[in-house]
Design a protein around this motif. Structure first.
Motif, PDB file in Angstrom:
ATOM      1  N   THR A  77       0.832  -1.170   0.451  1.00 32.02           N
ATOM      2  CA  THR A  77       0.414   0.418  -0.385  1.00 32.02           C
ATOM      3  C   THR A  77       0.437   1.466   0.017  1.00 32.02           C
ATOM      4  OG1 THR A  77      -0.291   0.003   2.962  1.00 32.02           O
ATOM      5  CG2 THR A  77      -2.416  -1.158   0.906  1.00 32.02           C
ATOM      6  N   TYR A  81      -1.300   3.151  -7.971  1.00 33.38           N
ATOM      7  CA  TYR A  81      -1.532   2.732  -9.356  1.00 33.38           C
ATOM      8  C   TYR A  81      -2.503   3.094  -9.789  1.00 33.38           C
ATOM      9  CZ  TYR A  81      -1.934  -1.325 -12.381  1.00 33.38           C
ATOM     10  OH  TYR A  81      -1.982  -2.391 -12.984  1.00 33.38           O
ATOM     11  N   LEU A  88     -12.618   3.735 -12.128  1.00 35.61           N
ATOM     12  CA  LEU A  88     -14.146   4.687 -11.578  1.00 35.61           C
ATOM     13  C   LEU A  88     -14.995   4.015 -10.621  1.00 35.61           C
ATOM     14  CD1 LEU A  88     -14.000   8.117 -13.346  1.00 35.61           C
ATOM     15  CD2 LEU A  88     -12.320   7.428 -11.235  1.00 35.61           C
ATOM     16  N   ILE A 100     -11.750  10.050  -2.390  1.00 35.83           N
ATOM     17  CA  ILE A 100     -12.325   8.635  -1.873  1.00 35.83           C
ATOM     18  C   ILE A 100     -10.597   7.849  -1.107  1.00 35.83           C
ATOM     19  CG2 ILE A 100     -11.679   6.827  -3.719  1.00 35.83           C
ATOM     20  CD1 ILE A 100     -13.962   4.977  -3.015  1.00 35.83           C
ATOM     21  N   ALA A 101      -9.390   8.025  -1.605  1.00 26.35           N
ATOM     22  CA  ALA A 101      -8.449   7.221  -0.774  1.00 26.35           C
ATOM     23  C   ALA A 101      -8.201   8.654   0.717  1.00 26.35           C
ATOM     24  CB  ALA A 101      -7.163   7.312  -1.786  1.00 26.35           C
ATOM     25  N   GLU A 103     -10.965   9.521   1.908  1.00 26.00           N
ATOM     26  CA  GLU A 103     -11.870   9.051   3.551  1.00 26.00           C
ATOM     27  C   GLU A 103     -11.385   8.177   3.843  1.00 26.00           C
ATOM     28  OE1 GLU A 103     -15.327   8.525   0.709  1.00 26.00           O
ATOM     29  OE2 GLU A 103     -16.159   7.438   1.695  1.00 26.00           O
ATOM     30  N   ILE A 104     -10.783   6.375   2.867  1.00 22.68           N
ATOM     31  CA  ILE A 104     -10.319   5.860   3.834  1.00 22.68           C
ATOM     32  C   ILE A 104      -9.735   5.989   4.551  1.00 22.68           C
ATOM     33  CG2 ILE A 104      -8.675   3.847   3.023  1.00 22.68           C
ATOM     34  CD1 ILE A 104     -10.008   3.621   0.469  1.00 22.68           C
ATOM     35  N   ARG A 105      -8.726   7.021   5.338  1.00 22.48           N
ATOM     36  CA  ARG A 105      -7.412   7.473   5.728  1.00 22.48           C
ATOM     37  C   ARG A 105      -8.551   8.097   6.341  1.00 22.48           C
ATOM     38  NH1 ARG A 105      -5.401   5.875   1.495  1.00 22.48           N
ATOM     39  NH2 ARG A 105      -3.368   5.262   1.654  1.00 22.48           N
ATOM     40  N   ARG A 148      -6.963  10.770  -8.418  1.00 26.06           N
ATOM     41  CA  ARG A 148      -7.545  10.039  -7.318  1.00 26.06           C
ATOM     42  C   ARG A 148      -6.146   9.268  -6.865  1.00 26.06           C
ATOM     43  NH1 ARG A 148     -11.201   4.841  -8.776  1.00 26.06           N
ATOM     44  NH2 ARG A 148      -9.538   3.968 -10.804  1.00 26.06           N
ATOM     45  N   THR A 149      -5.271   8.634  -7.026  1.00 25.28           N
ATOM     46  CA  THR A 149      -4.048   7.986  -7.045  1.00 25.28           C
ATOM     47  C   THR A 149      -3.059   9.325  -6.647  1.00 25.28           C
ATOM     48  OG1 THR A 149      -4.126   6.544  -8.460  1.00 25.28           O
ATOM     49  CG2 THR A 149      -1.978   6.927  -8.167  1.00 25.28           C
ATOM     50  N   TYR A 152      -3.560  11.284  -2.580  1.00 26.10           N
ATOM     51  CA  TYR A 152      -2.836  10.659  -1.148  1.00 26.10           C
ATOM     52  C   TYR A 152      -1.261   9.984  -1.137  1.00 26.10           C
ATOM     53  CZ  TYR A 152      -2.684   5.892  -3.336  1.00 26.10           C
ATOM     54  OH  TYR A 152      -2.865   4.792  -3.595  1.00 26.10           O
TER      55      TYR A 152
ATOM     56  N   LEU B 150     -12.794  -3.075  -8.805  1.00 31.73           N
ATOM     57  CA  LEU B 150     -13.244  -1.781  -7.979  1.00 31.73           C
ATOM     58  C   LEU B 150     -12.410  -2.521  -6.440  1.00 31.73           C
ATOM     59  CD1 LEU B 150     -16.580  -0.956  -9.692  1.00 31.73           C
ATOM     60  CD2 LEU B 150     -14.259  -0.002  -9.978  1.00 31.73           C
ATOM     61  N   VAL B 156      -6.208  -1.579  -2.915  1.00 31.19           N
ATOM     62  CA  VAL B 156      -3.743  -0.908  -3.131  1.00 31.19           C
ATOM     63  C   VAL B 156      -3.653   0.441  -2.451  1.00 31.19           C
ATOM     64  CG1 VAL B 156      -2.568   0.174  -4.749  1.00 31.19           C
ATOM     65  CG2 VAL B 156      -3.952  -1.661  -5.507  1.00 31.19           C
ATOM     66  N   MET B 157      -5.547   0.982  -2.439  1.00 32.62           N
ATOM     67  CA  MET B 157      -5.367   2.771  -1.558  1.00 32.62           C
ATOM     68  C   MET B 157      -5.140   2.337   0.067  1.00 32.62           C
ATOM     69  SD  MET B 157      -8.333   4.293  -3.475  1.00 32.62           S
ATOM     70  CE  MET B 157      -7.464   5.580  -4.999  1.00 32.62           C
ATOM     71  N   GLY B 158      -5.330   0.857   0.310  1.00 30.26           N
ATOM     72  CA  GLY B 158      -5.247   0.566   1.752  1.00 30.26           C
ATOM     73  C   GLY B 158      -6.521   0.729   2.473  1.00 30.26           C
ATOM     74  N   GLN B 163     -13.598  -1.935   4.797  1.00 29.95           N
ATOM     75  CA  GLN B 163     -14.562  -0.399   3.995  1.00 29.95           C
ATOM     76  C   GLN B 163     -14.785  -0.969   2.673  1.00 29.95           C
ATOM     77  OE1 GLN B 163     -10.808   1.760   5.012  1.00 29.95           O
ATOM     78  NE2 GLN B 163     -12.074   3.349   5.894  1.00 29.95           N
ATOM     79  N   LYS B 167     -18.302   0.560   0.921  1.00 27.04           N
ATOM     80  CA  LYS B 167     -17.906   1.484  -0.365  1.00 27.04           C
ATOM     81  C   LYS B 167     -18.059   1.147  -2.097  1.00 27.04           C
ATOM     82  CE  LYS B 167     -14.579   4.168   2.625  1.00 27.04           C
ATOM     83  NZ  LYS B 167     -15.619   5.113   2.864  1.00 27.04           N
TER      84      LYS B 167
END
Ligand SMILES: Nc1ncnc2c1ncn2[C@@H]1O[C@H](COP(=O)(O)OP(=O)(O)OP(=O)(O)O)[C@@H](O)[C@H]1O
Ligand SMILES: [Mg+2]
Lengths: 257, 261
Positions: A77, A81, A88, A100-101, A103-105, A148-149, A152, B150, B156-158, B163, B167
């Motif tokens: 991670t 990529y 999308l 979104i990345a 948001e994940i964090r 979007r990559t 983050y 997807l 990959v984004m962790g 989640q 999502k």
């Protein structure tokens, strides 16, 4: 100092209806921290497979992938990529896809929106924040896929023909932006393209792959000083020299023997 | 006038033409004893709504339908998500699920009445068995069909598996669940009414059955008309909810039919 990423004798094959397809064959490659490396090769030579191996989505059939001195197992991670397909999420608007990345964090919503808004503006998508992916053109979706990559800030970014579906003009503008971003952040980028001009314009080093099974055929350093002028660079004599050398390597791979 | 408003007018007009034809035929072409006539039916409906005697029956049928629909849908959705993640268990259970679903529900109705009595419970259970399978199959297929790419993008984004569930998997499955709910709603109402036909002391099915036994075609057709209205109304509500939830999907009429991409 050891390289940020190294691939040692990496192989990957696929079973397709009982037939074995070797996509990547004993591939060796090292990428230094802060470097911009581009990879060119004929279609189907295993470039996307190479990136899937690096990020850890596919395990290699043989060989080792080492990241920061450690063998990689499973998804890495630390790597961002940008895939060849835009991928999308169709149920999210443009801005929701871009953020979104974060948001994940667990980033706060207004912070997310602010950073997504900045990047959306930089790639010329302002005004389309609330559009769903099916309401955007292919090139707009691809720009969203790239930012979007970037949002983050992963330390190594893999890009699989990111400018492929874009028109020539937008492509040059985005190449310019990518180089500026890269200079400012000193990220490491491994960038795949089928366009030799693009490969040379962007890279510190260009990797030429053989046709399938994919192997490293040749690596050339690009001795053109930075910052580079992407609009003019292809007219310089240094550029011509590198271009001719690489084209001689690439031609036998793309032209049927 | 907007397209929607015009459509509504056309629809009303069509219904009016049907009723007028019926009214005209009744007494001239066919004896009203068999088919009653719209004016009598509306008089009957006016009567039962005015004196309130219909509401008890309507309430029971709606109660059976919605409680059964809710239990069946939630359990079907839950099992769909659960089994989609348990490959082996799903394969073991597969023939049993198919077999249970193959049983004609009308064959089960008398058994349910023996087991759960002639009150609303036996009808609720009948509705559950219908709605459960339809939502289960749809949810299961939806979860199975989620685009792995997807999910991988988010990995990959962790993103954690949790989640990814919230999502990607759930939003990607919503269209399937919506379809399951939409097709099972009319079946839910029909099952409740069929249950009441077999044995009940209240409900629209009971009322229709009772009127039929008195040879009152007016009462029977009146009950049927109420049922039909309930189905149309529920369908409209579900369609609106679906349109809102799936507003991200390209609509067929969004692009012109002569475009290609
Ligand atoms: N999941 C898979 N299953 C089977 N075969 C695969 C799979 N992925 C890739 N391949 C095969 O591996 C080879 C390399 O594919 P890959 O997608 O890496 O090519 P590429 O260099 O990215 O091509 P392009 O430039 O057209 O994107 C192809 O011959 C393809 O058929
Ligand atoms: Mg590819």
């Amino acid at each position: 100092m050891p390289p940020l990423l190294s691939l040692n004798q990496v192989c990957r094959e696929f079973q397709v209806r009982g037939r074995q397809v070797v996509a990547v064959d004993t591939l060796d490659l090292a990428v230094e921290e802060g470097e911009f490396v581009t990879v060119v090769g004929p279609s189907g030579c295993g470039k996307s497979t190479l990136l899937n191996l690096v990020v850890g989505l596919l395990p290699p059939s043989a060989g080792r992938i080492v990241y920061r001195g450690r063998a990689v197992e499973g998804i890495n991670t630390a790597i961002g990529y940008v895939t060849q397909k835009d991928n999308l999420l169709p149920w999210r608007t443009l801005v929701e896809n871009v953020e979104i990345a974060l948001e994940i964090r667990g980033a706060a919503k207004n912070e997310r929106r602010r950073r997504a808004g900045d990047l959306i503006g930089q790639v010329g998508l302002s005004g389309f924040e609330d559009h769903y992916p099916h309401e955007l053109s292919g090139g707009m979706r691809q720009r969203a896929n790239i930012i979007r990559t970037l949002i983050y800030d992963p330390e190594l970014i893999l890009m699989d023909e990111p400018f492929g579906p874009l028109d020539a003009q937008t492509r040059i503008v985005l190449q310019d932006q990518l180089l500026k971003l890269w200079r400012a952040s000193r990220k490491t980028i491994l960038f795949i393209t089928h366009d030799l001009v693009e490969a040379i314009t962007l890279a510190d080093r260009v990797v030429v792959m053989t046709s399938r099974p994919g192997r490293v055929k040749h690596i050339a350093a690009v001795p053109i000083p930075r910052p580079r002028d992407v609009y003019q660079i292809h007219m310089s004599s240094e550029f011509r020299e590198v271009y001719n050398k690489l084209w001689n390597e690439l031609r036998p791979e793309v032209a049927p023997a | 006038m907007t397209g929607r408003g015009r459509l509504f007018v056309y629809r009303l007009l069509f219904g009016f033409v049907l009723l007028a034809a019926w009214e005209a035929a009744s007494g001239r072409l066919i004896d009203p004893f068999w088919v009653s006539r719209p004016s009598d039916i509306f008089k009957y409906l006016w009567g039962v709504f005015a004196d309130g005697s219909i509401f008890g029956h309507l309430a029971i049928t709606l109660y059976e339908t919605f409680v059964g629909f809710f239990i069946g849908a939630t359990s079907g959705i839950a099992l769909g998500f659960f089994l989609a993640r348990k490959e082996v268990l799903a394969q073991v259970l597969d023939p049993y699920i198919v077999a249970f679903n193959g049983i004609p529900r009308i064959a089960l109705a008398p058994l349910f009445i023996i087991w759960f009595g002639i009150g609303p419970n036996s009808k609720v259970i009948l509705v559950v068995t219908v709605v459960f399978f339809l939502t289960f199959f749809n949810t299961y297929a939806g979860v199975k069909g989620v685009d792995v790419e997807l999910k991988n993008i988010l990995r990959v984004m962790g993103a954690s598996e949790r989640q990814i569930l919230f999502k990607v998997t759930i939003p990607a499955t919503v269209p399937w669940i919506a379809t399951g709910l939409k097709i099972s709603l009319p079946y839910a109402i029909v099952s409740a009414v069929v249950g009441e036909f077999i044995a009940a002391s209240k409900g629209l099915g009971y009322l229709i059955n009772y009127n039929t036994s008195l040879f009152s075609t007016t009462g029977a057709l009146g009950g049927i008309l109420i049922l039909a209205l309930v189905v149309v109304l529920c369908n409209e509500i579900i369609s609106r909810a679906e349109a809102y939830l799936l507003r991200w999907r390209p609509r067929e009429n969004g692009r012109k039919s002569n475009e290609l991409y």
